[in-house]
Design a protein around this motif. Sequence first.
Motif, PDB file in Angstrom:
ATOM      1  N   UNK A  72       0.347 -10.716  11.080  1.00 14.07           N
ATOM      2  CA  UNK A  72       1.599 -10.766  10.328  1.00 14.07           C
ATOM      3  C   UNK A  72       2.130 -12.195  10.249  1.00 14.07           C
ATOM      4  N   UNK A  73       1.971 -12.943  11.331  1.00 12.03           N
ATOM      5  CA  UNK A  73       2.399 -14.346  11.326  1.00 12.03           C
ATOM      6  C   UNK A  73       1.607 -15.137  10.286  1.00 12.03           C
ATOM      7  N   UNK A  74       0.307 -14.911  10.243  1.00 12.71           N
ATOM      8  CA  UNK A  74      -0.529 -15.606   9.253  1.00 12.71           C
ATOM      9  C   UNK A  74      -0.112 -15.247   7.831  1.00 12.71           C
ATOM     10  N   UNK A  75       0.181 -13.975   7.607  1.00  9.89           N
ATOM     11  CA  UNK A  75       0.625 -13.557   6.271  1.00  9.89           C
ATOM     12  C   UNK A  75       1.946 -14.232   5.908  1.00  9.89           C
ATOM     13  N   UNK A  76       2.858 -14.292   6.867  1.00 11.97           N
ATOM     14  CA  UNK A  76       4.159 -14.919   6.610  1.00 11.97           C
ATOM     15  C   UNK A  76       3.991 -16.400   6.315  1.00 11.97           C
TER      16      UNK A  76
END
Length: 96
Positions: A72-76
């Motif tokens: 999720x951090x990478x997507x954000x």
Amino acid sequence: MFIHIGGDTVVFSKDVISILDHQSVKTSKITRKFIEDERKVKHFVDHSTDETKSYVITKDAIYCSPISSLTLKRRAQFVDSLDQFPSVQTDLEELT
């Protein structure tokens, strides 16, 4: 921009306050108490039938996500990098 957090759920990236790993919530008394307290004042969303791997905290709700906090951090970060590009507007001429 939006971030897909699992299932049919997307959140507006600007609304995300924090993404917490489920393991840290389980092992930390302070983090667990924070989630419990926030559940009392915010809408708690758990649509997933899969195991919760992370919590996405927005200004209005707490979402359980079957996607790891790292993903999720990478997507954000990817979504934020897209916001930095200037929008391109082209003039289209109608073919006659």
